[in-house]
Design an enzyme around this catalytic site. Structure first.
Site, mmCIF file in Angstrom:
data_model
loop_
_atom_site.group_PDB
_atom_site.id
_atom_site.type_symbol
_atom_site.label_atom_id
_atom_site.label_comp_id
_atom_site.label_asym_id
_atom_site.label_seq_id
_atom_site.Cartn_x
_atom_site.Cartn_y
_atom_site.Cartn_z
ATOM 1 C CD GLU A 28 15.113 -24.851 -32.158
ATOM 2 O OE1 GLU A 28 14.502 -24.428 -31.254
ATOM 3 O OE2 GLU A 28 15.900 -24.486 -32.770
ATOM 4 C CE LYS A 81 11.142 -16.774 -26.415
ATOM 5 N NZ LYS A 81 10.846 -16.255 -24.913
ATOM 6 C CG ASP A 84 5.774 -18.440 -21.632
ATOM 7 O OD1 ASP A 84 6.192 -17.870 -21.532
ATOM 8 O OD2 ASP A 84 4.681 -17.792 -21.802
ATOM 9 C CE1 TYR A 89 16.945 -24.084 -25.586
ATOM 10 C CE2 TYR A 89 14.862 -24.426 -25.251
ATOM 11 C CZ TYR A 89 15.847 -23.402 -24.797
ATOM 12 O OH TYR A 89 15.982 -22.657 -23.734
ATOM 13 C CE LYS A 133 9.316 -12.958 -26.593
ATOM 14 N NZ LYS A 133 8.852 -12.372 -25.297
ATOM 15 C CB CYS A 149 -8.771 6.541 0.566
ATOM 16 S SG CYS A 149 -8.255 5.660 1.026
ATOM 17 C CB CYS A 186 -9.166 5.859 5.852
ATOM 18 S SG CYS A 186 -7.598 6.933 4.560
ATOM 19 C CB CYS A 242 -5.209 7.159 0.341
ATOM 20 S SG CYS A 242 -5.350 7.933 2.041
ATOM 21 C CB CYS A 268 -4.234 4.675 4.939
ATOM 22 S SG CYS A 268 -5.526 4.247 3.562
HETATM 23 P P1 AMP Z 1 13.501 -14.567 -22.932
HETATM 24 O O1 AMP Z 1 13.670 -14.470 -21.919
HETATM 25 O O2 AMP Z 1 12.655 -13.781 -23.096
HETATM 26 O O3 AMP Z 1 15.203 -13.755 -23.249
HETATM 27 O O4 AMP Z 1 13.292 -15.660 -24.366
HETATM 28 C C1 AMP Z 1 14.956 -16.719 -24.262
HETATM 29 C C2 AMP Z 1 14.311 -17.698 -23.842
HETATM 30 O O5 AMP Z 1 13.638 -17.859 -24.430
HETATM 31 C C3 AMP Z 1 15.346 -18.689 -22.897
HETATM 32 O O6 AMP Z 1 15.902 -18.615 -21.785
HETATM 33 C C4 AMP Z 1 14.993 -20.227 -23.473
HETATM 34 O O7 AMP Z 1 14.193 -20.490 -22.062
HETATM 35 C C5 AMP Z 1 13.614 -19.367 -23.528
HETATM 36 N N1 AMP Z 1 12.991 -21.042 -25.073
HETATM 37 C C6 AMP Z 1 11.871 -21.109 -24.923
HETATM 38 N N2 AMP Z 1 12.074 -22.021 -27.005
HETATM 39 C C7 AMP Z 1 13.361 -22.012 -26.850
HETATM 40 C C8 AMP Z 1 13.406 -22.325 -27.914
HETATM 41 N N3 AMP Z 1 13.200 -22.782 -28.783
HETATM 42 N N4 AMP Z 1 15.050 -21.475 -27.891
HETATM 43 C C9 AMP Z 1 15.833 -21.022 -27.785
HETATM 44 N N5 AMP Z 1 15.152 -20.209 -26.695
HETATM 45 C C10 AMP Z 1 13.869 -21.054 -26.024
HETATM 46 ZN ZN ZN Z 2 -6.840 5.781 2.714
#
Ligand code: AMP
Ligand code: ZN
Length: 663
Positions: free
Chosen positions: A111, A113, A115, A222, A309, A401, A404, A419, A425
């Site tokens: 899957e 990931k 963000d 997911y 990653k 600085c 200051c 500083c 400051c």
């Molecule tokens: P981390 O915060 O780096 O430990 O990553 C874990 C987090 O990735 C989880 O808590 C999820 O919120 C997120 N995440 C995003 N996509 C996925 C996915 N496809 N499966 C599981 N976790 C995911």
């Molecule tokens: Zn200073």
């Protein structure tokens, strides 16, 4: 058709259209027709309040206000994921799994990931009942009202749902929505948001759900979690989720071998920029649920999953100038001002240069074309020179600085210049006072960071003790200071005298003394005099206090200016004693709502709130018909008192409250 039947039919129809539009990206009616039907439903509901349903599609527009998000325990812990950065890491992981599982053939779900901000949503009998943030994994914040406004989150599931389950996912802001929000901000002259992820997670904690409803958030799911779910694999879980009406990205794939996993990764490393939202990697999961159970969890994460990653994104652009910022501790941070450039979905204009060594090591010069990278952090960083644009002038790091003019120092083993003009400051003085008033410190309402700067430049405060000498006449004449704001400022400062010793200790801004250390010290030494007297040997006996912190604490109290300031704070009545309060935990206050008002003797306000929650009660922010008790201290406002009396709410003092929780 009866009215109820009409209402139900409209709700069902609107749910289908929402799903078509927001989950399948495939609307089948015009926006106009949708709005007409929604209006029709809203009118019928308004005329027939007996048929109110909190999961009606009309509730998507939000409107409920959450003052404090309740903390709730997760029934199933929300784990993090282990990270890997290379093929080797993944192969190692595969063999670790294989070793535990024995000679079985493994399949993997791949899957993206996503963000954003993680969320866990609970459904009972097909209806959304609760949505909770990840928090620390054990407990999170109840953000149900806000989540319900997100159109791709189904309020009512399609047939085939388990009676009760949780579904885990990520709240994200697609690039297009993020850019639209920023465009609107720019138009009204406001600062745009830094990146989609923080904006998404910030949105979950907005108090007004109508504001959340306006944001183009999405929820990508997911994982289904629960007891006896009708699934045998992660992949089946995704398919079932999709069938029930959830938005589960179609990019997810079942890989029959680790090589297929690598193919998936290679494909998305290249194509991820074409996705409508941000992704920072791939999550690989052992597909078979029984294998997952066998593998189990480490202290932090499942053994059956691994995040891969992607390498952070890079672009190159011109370094136009370098500015030097002075922080509250005097630390100097060099910041690169860049020719604006698009990077990972945002426009980057500034980047961190870390410190003098880093600049020298990379030999970064103004006028060079530099590589900028964005990792997990908000501020992108410069990682090298792409093209030398400046042959003549290597960067000479500042020696004095910028604020200051004091000569900078750099201690052995420290990366940053400082500083040393601690008391003279301006950004250090202002920064310390800003820290002092901040929410986790003295929590002074009515006084913001900019006002602090204003007060300093007007010569009214030179240190935080001066705040307590401020008179309304002095502040009301300041620029943009209305009469009411001046009142609020003065009363906010007055109220801060009730803040607990541990918070005061944190507020003092002793180097290395963060919130946790302040708590430990307050608990151990009980009052400021004991702490000020403690020597190094004594300090390091305290749990978690090492030599570095101990030395810093000693230096602080040995400084004569600090001694004067502390004495002045003492004289005005700031808390320098630790109050041990009952920390019993019970259900004694189950279902009762308390409002806390006024100034207390035994408890600090924070302690009171904690005690209420620890014993099952809730803290209300204002008195209403739902309030069960008002805990009144000295100086409770007359208007509040009047309101409590009018609503016949029982008013108790802190001692009566103590009795309630101690049985
Ligand atoms: P981390 O915060 O780096 O430990 O990553 C874990 C987090 O990735 C989880 O808590 C999820 O919120 C997120 N995440 C995003 N996509 C996925 C996915 N496809 N499966 C599981 N976790 C995911
Ligand atoms: Zn200073």
């Amino acid at each position: 058709m009866t009215v109820l039947e009409t209402i139900q039919a409209l709700r069902a129809e609107l749910n289908v259209h929402n799903h078509n539009y927001y989950v399948l990206d495939n609307p089948t009616i015009s926006d106009f027709d949708f709005d007409t039907k929604l209006k029709q439903l809203q009118d019928l509901e308004a005329d027939n309040p007996q048929f109110f349903d909190e999961n009606s599609p009309s509730q998507r527009v939000g409107g409920s206000i959450t003052k404090n998000f309740n903390t709730v325990e997760h029934e199933f812990r929300m784990y993090s994921l282990d990270n890997s950065y290379s093929k080797e890491d993944l192969l190692d992981w595969q063999s670790r799994c294989q070793k535990i599982l024995g000679d079985v053939s493994l399949e993997f779900t791949c899957e993206l990931k996503y963000d954003g901000a993680s969320i866990s949503i609970t459904y009972e009998n097909g209806k959304l009942v609760k949505a909770v943030t990840r928090g620390d994994g054990f407990k999170g914040d109840d953000v149900t009202n806000n989540i319900k406004t997100i159109k791709s989150v189904p309020l009512q599931l399609n047939a085939g749902f388990p009676d009760k389950f949780e579904i885990r996912g990520e709240i994200i802001l697609p690039f297009s929505g993020f850019e639209k929000m920023n465009q609107e901000l720019l138009e009204i002259g406001e600062t745009p948001y830094a990146n989609p992820r923080n904006t998404a997670s910030g949105s979950l904690k907005l108090q007004d759900s109508a504001e959340v409803a306006k944001r183009p958030l999405e929820c990508l799911l997911y994982s289904m979690i629960g007891n006896n779910l009708p699934i045998n694999s992660q992949y089946e879980g995704l398919e079932l989720s999709r069938k029930l009406g959830f938005k589960v990205p179609n990019e997810s794939k079942l890989a029959k071998s680790i090589d297929e996993v690598f193919e998936f990764i290679a494909y998305w490393d290249k194509h991820r920029h074409n996705l409508p939202y941000e992704t920072d990697g791939v999550v690989v999961k052992i597909n078979n649920i029984h294998f997952q159970e066998e593998l189990g969890y480490t202290a932090k994460s499942p053994r059956w999953a691994m995040a891969y990653k992607f390498k952070a994104e890079q672009v190159s652009t011109i370094l136009q100038s370098i500015s030097y910022q002075v922080g509250r501790t005097g630390a100097i941070t060099p910041v690169a001002n860049l020719e604006p450039v698009q990077l990972a979905g945002t426009v980057v204009k500034r980047a961190s240069l870390h410190n003098a060594d880093q600049i020298a090591k990379l030999d970064i010069r103004i006028g060079d074309e530099v590589f900028v990278e964005k990792g997990g952090e908000i501020i992108p960083k410069i990682i090298g020179v792409a093209n030398r644009g400046n042959q003549e002038n290597p960067t000479v790091y500042i020696t004095t600085c910028p604020e200051c003019n004091t000569e900078l120092i750099r201690s052995e083993g420290e990366a940053n210049h400082y500083c040393p003009n601690f008391y003279g400051c301006p950004p250090q003085i202002i920064g310390r006072i800003q820290h002092f008033i901040s929410r986790k410190a003295m929590d002074i309402d009515g006084l913001g960071g900019e006002t602090v700067a204003l007060l300093y430049h007007a010569g009214l405060v030179k240190n935080y003790a001066d705040l307590y000498d401020l008179k309304k006449e002095q502040v009301v004449v300041l620029d943009r200071m209305a009469d009411k704001s001046a009142d609020n400022l003065i009363s906010g400062i007055e109220k801060s005298k009730q803040i607990s010793f541990e918070s005061v200790l944190y507020a003092l801004g002793i180097r290395y003394v963060g919130e946790t250390v302040a708590k430990k010290l307050a608990k151990h030494y009980k009052n400021i005099d004991n702490l000020a007297k403690a020597d190094l040997l004594d300090l390091v006996t305290v749990d978690e206090i090492g030599e570095r912190i101990a030395q810093s604490v000693m230096d602080f109290f040995q400084n004569s200016e600090n001694q004067i300031i502390i004495n002045r704070l003492k004289e005005v009545g700031v808390q320098f004693e630790h109050n041990e309060v009952s920390t019993s935990v019970s259900n004694a206050l189950q279902g009762k709502i308390f409002v806390v008002s006024g100034v207390f003797e035994v408890f600090s306000r924070d302690d009171l709130k904690k005690a209420i929650e620890d014993n099952g009660g809730k803290v209300g922010s204002s008195i209403s018909a739902k309030t069960n008790y008002v805990i009144a201290g000295a100086n409770m406002g007359p208007a509040k008192l009047e309101k409590a009396k009018q609503l016949k709410i029982e008013i108790i003092d802190e001692y009566q409250f103590q009795k309630m929780i101690n049985g």
